[in-house]
Design an enzyme around this catalytic site. Structure first.
Site, short mmCIF file in Angstrom:
data_model
loop_
_atom_site.label_atom_id
_atom_site.label_comp_id
_atom_site.label_asym_id
_atom_site.label_seq_id
_atom_site.Cartn_x
_atom_site.Cartn_y
_atom_site.Cartn_z
N ASP A 73 0.80 -1.22 0.00
CA ASP A 73 0.00 0.00 0.00
C ASP A 73 0.83 1.27 0.00
O ASP A 73 0.45 2.27 -0.59
CB ASP A 73 -1.02 0.00 1.14
CG ASP A 73 -0.40 -0.24 2.51
OD1 ASP A 73 0.84 -0.40 2.61
OD2 ASP A 73 -1.17 -0.29 3.49
N ASP A 452 2.96 1.07 13.53
CA ASP A 452 2.26 -0.21 13.67
C ASP A 452 2.94 -1.24 14.57
O ASP A 452 2.26 -2.05 15.18
CB ASP A 452 2.01 -0.89 12.31
CG ASP A 452 0.97 -0.17 11.49
OD1 ASP A 452 0.35 0.76 12.00
OD2 ASP A 452 0.76 -0.55 10.32
#
Length: 739
Positions: A73, A452
C-alpha cells in the site's frame, strides 16, 4: 493494527505530474549514480525487520515457473527471485517529488510476453495528492518507462486490497485496461504509453466510492467489478465485454440483504467458472458481512459457494462478523480454489480451500503450524502468531498446487504443503519509520520506533530483531523514543498501546518496564518524549492523531508521578541537551520561537524569535557531546544553527532546504561529528553528508536509491564513520555505508 497506516505527509501533496491523459510522452528512467566526481561511493541496504506492512497483492506469472510479483500500500512493488529466495524492490528509484507514487494500486503481467510488467502507482486519491502514473517494463522491472496520468489512484485508501485493477487484454497484448476509483474505465492501445476513457462502459463514476474494484480475463472476455453505490443499488456490480467495445451488466448477479462490493475474482479455465468474493465494505477494515459465489461463464449460472456465513456467535458470545477478500484458483486442478475471510476479529481470519468447486470447504487455519522464527515480531508479544488479518490477497503457484501465499496487514505467509506456514518476506520491507537512535555503546547499533509495530532493538542489521517488538507494554505505532546521552543504558519510549503508553529500559532497550503512572491524556494522545542527559528528568509531549495538542508533562521519578509544564509550547517536541542535564529545548513552529529551560524542564522561557514559522516539519536537533549546540532544519526554509543555547541562530548558506538532520562519528582528523541530512543543496532533494560543520556537502545516495519521502529522521552511527540510518515512509530503515 486495525487502523490504516495513513501517511502524515499531506502537506507534501500536489507535486506529481499533470500531463495530458491522451498524449503523454514516454520517459525512460534507468538506475545510475549522479553527483560530483569526488562524491563517496555508498552501499545501501535495508536494516532487516521483515515485511511489517500491508501486502495488498501477489501475482504469480502464469507462464514462467518461479516468477512472482507483490505490491504494497505504501512501500512499492517487488519481484520474487526464486534462486535467491527473496524479493527484489522495483520502485526505489522514485524520489522525493514522487513520494505519492510509492503506493501501488495495481500490477499486471502479460502471459504472452513474460518480461513485460506494468504498475499503476498512486498512494492517495485525495485532492491534496498528486496524480497517478503507469510504469512499464520490458525486463521484469529492471528498468522502467513512465507515463503520467491526469487521474488519481489510491493504493493506501479503502479498497486497496481489491483488484487487480490493471489488466492486459486477453485478445491483444498491446491493449491495457485500467480501472480507477473516481474516473471510470481507462484504455490504452499502445501498451500503456497513452490512455483515454473507455467508451461504452455503463457504470457512472462518482467522486466518492470505489469505482472499478477489479479487472479479470475469463478466456477472451474481460470482467469488471464495480464498487460504487449507484451500480450496487441497481443490482449491477459486475460487467463484461466480449469484444473490448460493448459492455453489459452480467445477468443474474447475486443479491442479498447487504450492498455487495465485489472484492476479487479468479477464473478456472478448466471448468470455465469465475470465482468471486464480496463484502459489505471495500475493506480492509469495516467489513461485517460477505459471501463467495461462482459464475459458470458458458451458460451464466450463478452458485452461492460461501464457506461460512458471517453473523454467527462465537463461544464467548461475540458476533462473528467479517467479509470475504482474496480468491485464487489452482491452475493445475479443476474445481480447486482458495478464498480468504477478512476483518474477522472474533474467530480470526482464515483461508478456506475447496477441491470440488465450492460444494465443501476446509479451513487451512485449523491444521496450520507456524514458524515465525525469521521474523519474531509476528508473535505480537503472545505465545503464538495469529493466522492473519486484513487478508485480501491469496495466490496459488500455477506450477505447484500446494504452494500458496497470502498477504496480511504485516507480512506475507507461504506454504509448500498446505499445513506448515512461514513468512515469505525476505527483501520485502514496508515499515513506516518514525524514530531512530544509534547508541554510542552497547550491543545494538540501532533502536527504532516504527509505525504499527512499536519499538525494536536491532542486535544485527542483517536479521530481524530476535526479541521481536518491544513488550511490557506492546505498542502499535511508536510516538517517542529517547536515550540519556550520558547514561545510554537508560532509554524511554512512548506510543499507542492498550496497556499503557510509556515505558523505560535500564539495559539499553533490551527489556522494558511500564511507567508506574501516566497523565490521563496519554492514552488518547501519546506524543514524543525526551530524557535529560543523566536520565533524571522526563518531558512528555501530547499530540492527538488529529493534530490537537495538549500540555507537556514532566516526571523526575522515572514516570511514577507527572506534573504539567504550562510554559512549554504545546505541540512542540522536547529536546534534551546532551551535555547538561538541567537543559531542555523546544521549537514553537507556530510562532517561530525557540524556548529553553535551565531548571531541568520545570519552566521554559522564550529565547530566539523571528525564525521561520508555520512549518510543522521543522526539527530541532542537538549536536552530540556539546551543550547548547542546536540545529534547526525544515522544509524550504533552509538550515539554522545556534551555539549559545538558542539565544541566537544563524542561517547556514550551504543548503537550500533541510528536511531532517542528524549526526554520526567524525571523519578521521575532523573536530566535529559528521552531519547527515535529507535536503537540497541544489535543485534536487537527496541524502547528504558534511564533514566540515555544514560548510560543504556531498550526496551519498543515488538515483536508484531514493525511496520517496524520507523527511522523518536521519542519524549517523556514533561508532562507525560513514554509516548512516535513514527512515522512510514505507520502505523500512535504509542504512548506507561508505565503500
Amino acid at each position: 493494527m486495525r487502523t490504516p497506516r495513513l501517511s502524515r505527509r499531506a502537506v507534501l501533496a500536489g507535486s506529481a505530474a499533470t500531463a495530458a491523459l491522451t498524449a503523454v510522452p514516454a520517459r525512460a528512467t534507468r538506475a545510475h549514480a549522479v553527483g560530483p566526481a569526488d562524491a563517496p561511493a555508498y552501499r545501501w541496504r535495508n536494516a532487516v525487520i521483515g515485511g511489517t506492512g500491508f501486502v495488498t497483492g501477489v501475482l504469480f506469472h502464469p507462464s514462467v515457473r518461479g516468477l512472482a510479483y507483490a505490491r504494497t500500500d505504501i512501500g512499492g512493488a517487488y519481484r520474487w527471485d526464486e534462486g535467491a529466495g527473496r524479493w527484489t524492490p522495483l520502485t526505489d528509484h522514485l524520489g522525493w517529488d514522487d513520494w505519492n507514487l510509492l503506493g501501488v494500486e495495481a500490477l499486471a503481467v502479460d502471459p504472452a510476453h513474460p518480461d513485460r510488467l506494468y504498475l499503476a502507482l498512486g498512494t492517495y486519491a485525495q485532492s491534496w495528492a498528486g496524480n497517478g502514473a503507469i510504469l512499464r517494463s520490458g525486463d521484469r522491472g529492471a528498468t522502467w518507462t513512465r507515463t503520467d496520468l491526469t487521474v488519481k489512484l489510491g493504493a493506501n485508501e479503502d479498497g486497496r486490497g481489491a483488484g487487480e485493477r490493471l489488466l492486459v487484454d486477453p485478445r491483444d497484448s498491446d491493449t491495457l485496461w485500467l480501472g480507477t476509483r473516481h474516473d471510470g474505465l481507462l484504455k490504452s492501445a499502445d501498451r500503456g504509453a497513452t490512455w483515454a476513457g473507455a467508451t461504452g462502459f455503463p457504470a457512472t463514476a462518482s467522486a466518492s466510492g470505489q469505482g472499478i474494484t477489479f479487472l479479470v480475463a475469463a478466456g477472451r472476455t474481460v470482467y469488471a467489478g464495480w464498487g460504487d453505490g449507484d451500480g450496487i443499488t441497481a443490482g449491477a456490480n459486475l460487467y463484461r465485454t466480449a469484444d473490448g467495445t460493448t459492455w453489459e451488466a452480467v445477468p443474474g448477479q447475486p443479491g442479498g440483504t447487504f450492498a455487495k462490493v465485489p472484492i476479487r475474482a479468479a477464473y478456472d479455465r478448466h471448468t470455465r467458472e469465475l470465482y468471486l468474493t464480496y463484502a459489505n465494505a471495500p475493506g480492509p477494515g469495516g467489513q461485517s458481512d460477505g459471501s463467495a459465489h461462482k459464475l459458470r461463464t458458458t451458460d451464466g449460472k450463478w452458485t452461492d459457494i460461501t464457506p461460512v456465513k458471517p453473523g454467527g456467535t462465537t463461544s464467548d458470545g461475540s458476533a462473528d462478523t467479517f467479509g470475504y477478500g482474496g480468491v485464487a484458483v489452482d491452475a493445475r486442478r479443476p474445481g480447486t480454489a482458495v478464498v480468504s475471510t477478512n476483518n474477522r476479529w472474533a474467530e480470526v481470519d482464515t483461508l478456506f480451500r475447496t477441491t470440488d468447486g465450492g460444494r465443501t470447504w476446509t479451513s487451512l487455519k485449523d491444521a496450520a503450524v507456524f514458524d515465525v522464527s525469521e521474523t519474531p515480531f509476528l508473535d505480537w508479544g503472545a505465545d503464538q502468531p495469529k493466522f492473519g488479518w486484513w487478508i485480501q490477497t491469496v495466490a496459488v503457484d500455477p506450477y505447484d498446487s500446494k504452494h500458496l501465499v497470502y498477504g496480511t496487514g504485516a507480512t506475507l505467509y507461504g506454504t509448500r504443503d498446505l499445513r506448515h506456514w512461514a513468512p515469505r518476506i525476505r527483501g520485502l520491507e514496508e515499515t513506516a519509520v518514525r524514530q531512530l537512535i544509534s547508541p554510542p555503546a552497547g550491543e545494538a547499533h540501532l533502536i527504532s520506533g516504527l509505525g504499527d509495530i512499536g519499538v525494536m532493538y536491532h542486535e544485527r542489521l542483517t536479521a530481524s530483531p530476535s526479541r521481536g517488538m518491544a513488550t511490557n507494554p506492546v505498542f502499535g505505532s511508536a510516538t517517542g523514543l529517547a536515550q540519556a546521552a550520558a547514561r545510554p543504558a537508560y532509554v524511554v519510549r512512548t506510543g499507542w498501546g492498550d496497556h499503557g503508553n510509556g515505558a523505560y529500559s535500564h539495559d539499553g532497550g533490551r527489556t522494558w518496564t511500564p511507567f508506574a503512572a501516566q497523565p490521563d491524556i496519554a492514552k488518547d494522545a501519546p506524543g514524543p518524549i525526551a530524557t535529560s542527559a543523566d536520565g533524571g528528568t522526563l518531558l512528555w509531549s501530547f499530540v492527538h492523531w488529529d493534530g490537537t495538542t495538549y500540555a507537556t508533562h514532566r516526571s523526575a521519578d522515572n514516570g511514577a508521578t507527572w506534573s504539567e509544564v504550562s510554559s512549554f509550547p504545546k505541540g512542540a517536541t522536547p529536546v534534551a541537551d546532551p551535555a547538561d542535564p538541567t537543559r531542555f529545548y523546544a521549537y514553537d513552529f507556530d510562532t517561530g520561537t525557540l524556548y529553553a529551560s535551565t531548571d531541568s524542564g520545570r519552566s521554559f522561557t522564550a529565547r530566539a524569535g523571528g525564525l521561520p514559522s508555520g512549518d510543522s516539519q521543522f526539527k530541532l536537533v542537538a549536536a552530540p557531546g556539546r551543550s547548547g549546540d542546536l540545529w534547526l532544519s525544515g522544509k524550504g526554509n533552509g538550515l539554522y544553527r545556534s551555539t549559545d543555547g538558542g539565544d541566537t541562530f544563524a542561517r547556514i548558506d550551504s543548503c537550500r532546504a533541510s528536511y531532517t538532520l542528524g549526526f554520526g562519528k567524525a571523519a578521521d582528523g575532523a573536530g566535529y561529528p559528521a552531519i547527515y541530512q535529507v535536503g537540497s543543496t541544489e535543485a534536487s532533494t537527496a541524502v547528504h553528508r558534511s564533514d566540515d560543520e555544514a560548510r560543504t556537502w556531498v550526496r551519498i545516495n543515488d538515483d536508484a536509491h531514493q525511496w520517496g519521502w524520507t523527511g522523518e529522521v536521519i542519524t549517523g552511527d556514533p561508532r562507525i564513520y560513514g554509516r548512516v540510518y535513514l527512515a522512510t515512509n514505507g520502505r523500512g530503515i535504509q542504512y548506507g555505508e561508505q565503500i
